[in-house]
Structure formats: C-alpha cells, structure tokens
Design an enzyme around this catalytic site. Structure first.
Site, PDB file in Angstrom:
ATOM      1  N   TRP A   1       0.793  -1.251  -0.032  1.00  0.00           N
ATOM      2  CA  TRP A   1       0.133  -0.121   0.003  1.00  0.00           C
ATOM      3  C   TRP A   1       0.901   1.311   0.065  1.00  0.00           C
ATOM      4  O   TRP A   1       0.503   2.355  -0.623  1.00  0.00           O
ATOM      5  CB  TRP A   1      -1.046  -0.033   1.511  1.00  0.00           C
ATOM      6  CG  TRP A   1      -1.685   1.036   1.440  1.00  0.00           C
ATOM      7  CD1 TRP A   1      -2.883   1.347   0.791  1.00  0.00           C
ATOM      8  CD2 TRP A   1      -1.524   2.365   2.006  1.00  0.00           C
ATOM      9  NE1 TRP A   1      -3.472   2.565   1.143  1.00  0.00           N
ATOM     10  CE2 TRP A   1      -2.732   3.254   1.951  1.00  0.00           C
ATOM     11  CE3 TRP A   1      -0.548   2.665   2.832  1.00  0.00           C
ATOM     12  CZ2 TRP A   1      -2.539   4.536   2.502  1.00  0.00           C
ATOM     13  CZ3 TRP A   1      -0.586   4.091   3.632  1.00  0.00           C
ATOM     14  CH2 TRP A   1      -1.687   4.780   3.286  1.00  0.00           C
ATOM     15  N   HIS A   2       1.959   1.109   0.652  1.00  0.00           N
ATOM     16  CA  HIS A   2       2.904   2.228   1.028  1.00  0.00           C
ATOM     17  C   HIS A   2       3.527   2.669  -0.436  1.00  0.00           C
ATOM     18  O   HIS A   2       4.077   3.973  -0.672  1.00  0.00           O
ATOM     19  CB  HIS A   2       3.930   2.122   1.883  1.00  0.00           C
ATOM     20  CG  HIS A   2       3.264   2.467   2.966  1.00  0.00           C
ATOM     21  ND1 HIS A   2       2.707   1.345   4.010  1.00  0.00           N
ATOM     22  CD2 HIS A   2       3.428   3.493   3.846  1.00  0.00           C
ATOM     23  CE1 HIS A   2       2.547   1.845   5.043  1.00  0.00           C
ATOM     24  NE2 HIS A   2       2.751   3.142   5.330  1.00  0.00           N
ATOM     25  N   GLY A   3       3.764   1.606  -1.169  1.00  0.00           N
ATOM     26  CA  GLY A   3       4.518   1.950  -2.607  1.00  0.00           C
ATOM     27  C   GLY A   3       4.779   0.774  -3.446  1.00  0.00           C
ATOM     28  O   GLY A   3       4.867  -0.214  -2.875  1.00  0.00           O
TER      29      GLY A   3
END
Lengths: 472, 483
Positions: B320-322
């Site tokens: 989700w963060h990257g």
C-alpha cells in the site's frame, strides 16, 4: 482563561505577529523588491545574487550592466565606470544558463530604458536547456503581487536580513549605507597549481574527437537566437560586449583529453558566426593571451579566474584588441583550438605556485595601469628602515621577501605620508616564519601614491631580515 | 492544496470555516454542500484535471452504494464488484509500471512503461470508499445519501492523507445538530493542535528532511557516523511529517466540530513491534485489521493461520505504501518482527523495559531506512556503511542543515553563543535531536492532550504557529503525499 478568550487571544496575537513580520520585511526590503534601498536609515548587505539582482536592476540608477555566470562576479563596477564612462551595475548569476541571463537582462531593459551598454560572458554551457534553478526566488521576478507572500513571510529574509538590519540600529557605532557593488558577490580563493590541481598535472593522450551534433547545434542556435541575439535586435542602440571567458589551461586540458575541445570550438565558432552579423554585438576572445591562461596562478579552479583577470578583461574589451571580426574569427578560433591541442601540459608540472597569490596580480599591474615595476631595495637589512617612495604612476603592490631567526618577535610594515601620519599595513607574524626560510610577502595598497615612505619597524635585534623590496 | 501553505492558512481555511457555520444556519445540507465544495477546491487546487479520476470513482462507487442500500439480490456480487474495481484502479495506478518492470527483469525484455499520473490520495480515498461499501452492505449505514457520501469522501481534512475513518462515525457527527454551532472549546483546541502540528512539520520534519536528502545525494562523501545519524533523522522526519499532518488534520477538523480518530499515539515509546503498530498510523492498522485480518480469520484459526494472516496484512501494508520491492521487504520484515513478538510475548515481558524499548526503536530505525532507500541493495549498502563505524566523524555538510537562519541570527546577536557554535558545530544538530527525543518520549501525545488548554499553552501555540508560518515559503511536500 475561557476557551473563547484563548481562541481570540490566539487569533489576535498570531495575526498581529504575522502582520508585523511582514511589515518589517516590507519596510526593510532587503531585496529591493518594492523600493530603492533606504540608505539613510539602514545598512544593506549585498550577498544574495538571485535575491537581490532583480532589485538592483529595478531600483539602482545606471546605464550599463555587467552580467553573466560566476566568472563575472569579480568585476569591479568602479573600474568599469571609469573605463567606459558609464554607470554600471553588476548582476551575476552563478551557475546560470543562457535563459536566466536573458531573463535578467530583459527585466533590466524593462525597468530601465536608459541602458546603453551591456557586458556579458558567453559561457561554455551553450547547450544547457532552461531548467529549474536552485536558490532562486521566482516570485521576485514576476508581476504577480500575490506571491509576494513568499517574500514577506520568509524566515530566511526575516532572520538573516530584516532582523539584523533592525538590530543594527541599536548599535551606537551604526552607520547607514549600502555595500559597494565592487564588493558584491566577489570571491577570493587560493590560486596556483597546488590549489587548482591537487593531484598534480599528468598529460593523458588526446581523446577521440567529439564534434557538435546536429541536435546540439540546433540547441545552441536556439539558445543564442532567443537568449542573446533577440535582445540586441530589440535594442539596436545598445552595445553588447560579449566575451568567451578565458578559462584556465587545465579546463582545456580536460577538453583535449575527453575529445570535446572540437565540440567546444565548433560551438564558439557557431556563436561567433551568428553574433557577428549584428553591428551592436561585439564578441571578444582572449585565447591569444596564453601568458594569462597558462599561468595557473591566475585561477582558483579550472574555470574561475581571479579578480585581476576581470580587471584585464575590462581593459581588453575597451581596447578592442581581442574583438573578433567576421573576416577573421574562424582563423583566430582555430588557432586557439590548435594551441590547446598541441600544448605540452606536462610543462605545467614545474610551474611555480606563488607563495603569495597576490604576486600574480602584481605582475599584471603594469598592463593595467602602465606603471613599471620599481626596485626599491635589493640588499638584505635587519634594522629598522624607512625607504623613500618615488613618484608613483600606478604602482599598487609592495612586494618583499622576509626571514625570521627569532621565534618570538613581531615586526611591522608601515606607510608614512609627508605630514608624518602613518598606518600599519602589515604585521609580520613570527609563526608564519617559524621555518627560518625566506618567504614572499605581497601587499596591495590601492592608495600607495598618497604616501612618501615605507617603513619596516621593530627589526632591531629581532632576528628579522628583509630584502628585495619591489613596487609593482 | 496542503495544510502547510499560505493559501490554506491565510485564505482557504478561514473562508471555509466562516462559510461552514454560516451555511449551517441555513440548513445542515447547506453546510455539507459547503464542505463538498471545499473538498473539491482543496483537491483540485493545484491541477483541476486530477479531479477527473476522483469524480469518476465517486460516481461509480455511489452507484453501487445505491444498489446495496436497497433490496438487491446477489448482494455479495454488488459488494465484490465495486471493491474489485476500486482495488483494480489502485493496482493500475500504483502497480502497473512496477509489474511491467518486474516482467522486464524476469524475462529480459523491455515492454515500456506507461505514463501514469498517480491521483493524489488515491490510497486513502479508495480505502474510504471500500469502507463505505462494506458499511452499507452490512447495514451500518442504512440510508447513505449522496450528499453524506460526498461529504465523507471529500472531507478535506482527511481527504489526502487520512486518517482513515469509520463512515458511520463521520456520518453521525456530520448529522448531529449539536455540532452545527461554533464551539469555542473546539476552536481553541483545534488551533492549538494545528499550531503544534504545523511546527512539527515545518521546523522539525523539514529540517531533518534536508539533512536526509543531503545524505542520499552525497553517499560517496558520507561517513559511517553520518549514516547512523541519517537513520535517526529519517526516523524523526517521517514521524514529525506524518504526525504533524495528522495533528493539523485533527485541528482543522475539530474546528469544524468533527473529531477525527487518533492516528499516532507516541509510537516511539513502543516496547515491541506489535506495540509500535498499535501506535503508528492507527487508522490504517484498524482498517487492515477490520477488512483483511479479521475476514481471513484473524487469530481464530490457530497459531499458524494467525502468523500467516499477520504476514499477509503486513505485506499488503507494505505494498500500500508503494510499488517498490523496498516497501514489500519493509512490510515483510515488520511482519516477521510482529510474528516474533507474538511467539516471544511471554518472555519479552520479563526483559528490562529500556532494553525492550531500545531494540524496538533500533529495529524501527533500520526498517525506516529501507522505506527511504531507492532499492534494497542501496538499503543494504547504507546499513553496512553505518554498521562499519569506521570513524566517529560527522560531515560538516550534514551539520550545516541544522544551523537555521534563526540560530545564525542568535549567534550574531549573542557573541558567546557564536563562539560556542564555532567551537562545537554539532551543537545545533544536538539540539534538534534532543528536542526530537524529548517530544517523542516524554510528554503525552498531542491528541491525548487535545482538550487540555490553558494560558500555558497559549503562547507556545502562538510562537509555534507564527514561526512555522514564516517557514512556509520553503514549500515542502509531505512524505505520505506519495502514497
């Protein structure tokens, strides 16, 4: 305290504080965004090129401009004024590409239609495309008053500029004014081979020739047309003096070794071909001054020459001796290129790195002022001595050699005028002479002609020895 | 638009708050419409074209919400489809090029990347829309009107970077008549926490950020000690950046009488990895727990499934963060640590607390560096460099980032301070680290002290605000903006 009181207090005090901060910056206006400097109230430092250049061109009174990259920083406006009989401002842009210099000049012309003369460098970065610039203040360069908030509520401007200006008013010895443009944005770094080429000089074989590609040629053409020629066309009554900076021999060595010397001179030739079509563009190339270019003592790195070279450039531009002409530019540039290609770079290894960098300035003083060197005293002496100065015709440098055999005592060099008033121009510090060897000293004294004698004091029984006193 | 901008602080928010309370005097619906309009302006301020994806996403999701609200057959299908579309959009925007890059590497080919512009806040508003869909399907939001829905998704204090909020919580508050009038307690507390949040971002996070940026752009010139410090700096940067944002979001929202959920609870006080994740980005943890961990069975299917579900949640969190292997590895390693915590829970409790804190803090530090690094290889080499400890020297170029214009002014005014500064050039960096450690470890979290307001907090809040406003010209972006 009730929440309502808390909130209202916060709102009022915060708003007032923010407003006061903005008002302080507005009033002191260290970047001259709103008005000319209030030199009867505050003292203004000139230290931030991209912050202050626009303000300088907006509010100073002038009819001539010096601009360009960092190699224009050391020009003295007072010298240019005197040589060209004009009122110059200096607005250098370190690391700038052509578009930024163009924007600066375009603004200057808009602010001041009286400009009649521009001196600018034509740097080697002709293929650089317009791009973002670090440390810039874009909101100072547009007509959008709304984004002035970035200036009026700016911590750097507030703490480094406006607050010190305000606090200075409390100093009992405060005197309002403004830094001279001569001192604006100058640099002075150690020069000479040991400073510029730390690993020494080793000549490598010449690289495979790299020529200017059609794509890059197009970029150069567009850059020159849009960012140099367009201004000359728009202002046909203004004289534009452009010059190829006399980079050091070490710059050219790298170009030869990576093969890009061909590309560089093809760019320069293309530039000359385009610029010399216009009567109000004068293009100079100082490549024939190999005595300057090959002497690394004139440079603090492979690009940047010292301030005395800037003084020479002004003189050269005025004389017209190095101005390229449509008929001869190709041959001259080709000769320069060939010189660099064939130069024996290994010969630089034995070049003397002057103990005192100013000696390089002293050596060119005769060319600048016409003043011949004068030998005042050749023999060694170790007692206090006063040496009469002859009538000076522009000599500005006092050079001598000194040695110390007693680690504890200091000595001094003093200048005295005919009324007996004297000033100490230099203290001889024994720590610098601890090795008991002879060392060169060069002192720059711009107003030396107002003195009648130079005195060496505190030499008696001190172990100090002086010789070879020469004026340059 | 960002909270830390002149336009937000001087124009947008003052206008919005005044208009909101005036609109509420007309009707509750007028107030909500005002918030929707404010959200659209807030989102599209920099570039109106980016509204397109958001508006299409809103329209599509509400269509399904409309069907889910009524009596429909195949409810699960009407839930699955939009969730799949939302996740699909997220995967497309965030992960397509990552997927292509991995295929290129695996098969030695070059398929070429797509020029995809990542919509701002897509991770957040996508998750909020999924939360809405699930809440409606479960009957938690029996009648979700279009206006309520838009007001929830487009609610600007949480639109770009959260915190993720339960839809029912927001809807209840936005429809509560008691919250329609100006509340001075909320105004005071909101101003206070906003001021401190802005300070955290502008003075602390951004200062640490410049030092970290120097480190990454000058790796060859850095020393081991530099990297030990840079690890620490980034740990503080990301905390002050994100928690500063959360504080500003909380403050802004509180002034509109909407209480956002807590997002940070002094995470660097944590004694274990699991404790850390109960304190860091709490709203995301809750979301992943509710919508992934529990549906997978949570801890109800035995230890092995508990560990597996934990790992899945952390991998999803990482992704989700990257879309980089660094984030996936970061998630994986946090997952491992969390599993280890579970296994070793009993004997960990017997370990001296400062030692537990130290190991937790160090592990978080090391993994944050992975977060910031360009690649896993870079992370490993920087870690190696830091652990080599060849010398204790710190680069002067690193120290200069802490010598702020304010400090330069002080040293000019107080000569003794100037002498001290030149003799001990690390003094300003030391001051920053001391302040950072103090803020993170000693006082209670800003959110927990939200309603503690007194004369003692007034002037610190004013100083924090005014000082931070002067720093706004630096124009920095939040770290989590990229997610």
């Amino acid at each position: 305290m009730s929440r309502k009181s808390w909130s209202l207090c916060w709102l009022v005090v915060s708003s007032m504080s923010v407003l006061l901060s903005a008002l302080l910056i507005f009033r002191t206006d260290p970047f001259f965004h709103y008005r000319a400097p209030l030199t009867d109230i505050y003292y203004y430092r000139l230290e931030d090129e991209r912050g202050q250049n626009d303000g300088i061109s907006r509010h100073y009174e002038y009819d001539a401009v010096i601009t360009g990259s960092s190699i224009t920083r050391n020009f003295k406006v007072s010298e240019a004024d005197s040589l060209f009989d004009a009122d110059f401002i200096k607005i250098p842009y370190s690391g700038a590409a052509f578009d930024e210099i163009y924007a600066a000049l375009e603004h200057a012309f808009r602010y001041n239609p009286e400009i009649r003369l521009v001196i600018r460098s034509l740097d080697e970065n002709m293929t650089f495309l317009p791009g973002e610039r670090d440390g810039s203040f874009p909101y100072l360069y547009d007509n959008n008053r709304w984004n002035d908030v970035f200036y009026l509520l700016n911590r750097t401007v507030f703490f480094r500029w406006s607050m010190p200006m305000l606090f200075q008013l409390c100093d009992s010895e405060f005197s309002p004014g403004i830094m001279s443009l001569d001192d604006y944005s100058t640099y002075e770094h150690p020069s000479g081979l040991n400073s510029v080429s730390l690993n020494g000089v080793t000549q490598l074989p010449a690289g495979v020739p790299i020529h200017l590609s059609p794509e890059d040629a197009e970029i150069v053409r567009n850059n020159l047309q849009e960012h140099v020629i367009s201004l000359a066309v728009e202002h046909p009554n203004v004289d534009f003096y452009c010059f190829f900076p006399p980079y050091s021999i070490l710059f050219w060595q790298e170009k030869v070794e990576n093969g890009t010397i061909y590309e560089q001179f093809e760019m320069n030739t293309l530039a000359a071909e385009m610029l010399l079509r216009y009567d109000n563009i004068h293009l100079c190339s100082f490549g024939s001054r190999m005595d300057i270019i090959t002497d690394v003592n004139n440079y603090s790195d492979s690009f940047h020459y010292e301030r005395w070279v800037n003084s020479l450039i002004l003189k050269w531009i005025l004389s017209g001796d190095y101005e390229l002409s449509p008929a001869s530019f190709q041959q001259k540039l080709a000769e320069e290129r060939d010189f660099y290609i064939n130069f024996d770079y290994n010969s630089l290894r034995n070049q003397e790195d002057y103990e005192c960098d100013l000696f390089a300035a002293a050596r060119v003083n005769q060319e600048l002022t016409g003043a011949e060197p004068i030998l005042l005293n050749e023999s060694v002496f170790s007692n206090d001595r006063s040496v009469l100065l002859p009538v000076l015709t522009g000599q500005r440098f006092l050079c001598f050699t000194a040695k110390q055999e007693d680690a504890n005592s200091t000595a001094a060099v003093r200048l005295q005028d005919e009324s007996g008033h004297s000033i100490t121009v230099h203290d001889l510090d024994p720590e610098s002479f601890a090795d008991q060897e002879w060392h060169s000293i060069v002192l720059e004294i711009p107003d030396m002609s107002s003195y009648t004698s130079v005195c060496f004091d505190q030499l008696n029984n001190s172990g100090w020895y002086i010789r070879d006193i020469i004026l340059y | 638009m960002q909270f830390n901008s002149y336009i937000f602080i001087l124009v947008f928010f003052p206008l919005t708050i005044v208009s909101y309370y005036l609109a509420n005097r007309i009707s509750t619906e007028a107030g909500k419409i005002l918030l929707i309009a404010a959200g659209i302006v807030f989102y599209g301020w920099a570039d109106w074209s980016i509204l397109a994806v958001l508006l299409i996403s809103l329209a599509l999701n509400y269509l399904f919400i409309f069907f889910l609200s009524g009596r429909v057959r195949w409810k699960k299908l009407f839930l699955f489809l939009p969730v799949a579309i939302n996740v699909g959009l997220l995967l497309y925007f965030k992960y397509l090029n990552f997927f292509i890059w991995n295929i290129d590497v695996l098969f030695g080919k070059t398929y070429g990347f797509y020029n995809i512009v990542l919509p701002l806040g897509i991770s957040f508003f996508t998750f909020q829309q999924i939360a809405c869909l699930v809440s409606v399907s479960r009957g938690e939001l029996p009648r979700l009107s279009l206006i309520d829905y838009l007001a929830f998704i487009l609610y600007f204090p949480k639109l770009l970077m959260g915190p993720l909020m339960e839809p029912a919580d927001f809807i209840n508050q936005i429809n509560d008549p008691a919250l329609k009038k100006l509340n001075w307690d909320h105004i005071a507390c909101g101003l206070k926490i906003f001021s401190f949040g802005l300070f955290k971002k502008m003075l602390l996070a951004d200062t640490f950020s410049k030092a970290v940026e120097w480190g990454y752009s000058s790796i060859s010139r850095t020393t081991s000690m530099d990297w030990i410090l840079i690890m620490l700096f980034y740990t503080f940067e990301i905390y002050f950046d994100f928690s500063g944002y959360s504080d500003m979001a909380t403050g802004t929202s509180l002034m509109l009488n909407i209480t956002l959920p807590i997002n940070f609870d002094s995470p660097y006080k944590a004694l274990s990895n699991r404790d850390f994740w109960k304190r860091w980005h709490i709203s995301l943890t809750k979301f992943l727990t509710k919508y992934i961990y529990i549906p997978l069975g949570g801890n109800r299917k035995g230890k092995l499934f508990t560990y597996l579900n934990t790992m899945i949640v952390f991998l999803v969190s990482g992704m989700w963060h990257g879309a980089y292997w660094t984030f996936i590895l970061w998630g994986f390693l946090h997952g491992l640590l969390s599993i280890f915590d579970r296994i070793a829970e009993k004997w960990q409790a017997r370990v001296f607390r400062p030692i537990r804190w130290f190991f937790c803090f160090i592990s978080v530090n090391i993994l944050w560096l992975l977060f910031r690094s360009f690649s896993v290889i870079q992370w490993a080499s920087l870690l190696r460099k830091a652990l080599q400890v060849q010398s204790l020297s710190v680069s002067s170029a690193l120290l200069k980032y802490f010598y702020l214009p304010e400090f330069q002014f002080l040293t000019d005014c107080i000569p003794a301070l100037g002498v001290l500064s030149s003799r001990f050039p690390w003094i300003w960096m030391g001051l920053f680290l001391l302040a950072a450690f103090f803020i993170c470890l000693i006082p209670e979290n800003n959110y927990r002290r939200l309603h503690q307001n007194s004369t003692l907090t007034l002037f610190p809040a004013i100083i924090a605000f005014v000082w931070s406003v002067l720093c706004l010209s630096g124009e920095t972006v939040f770290v989590y903006f990229n997610f």
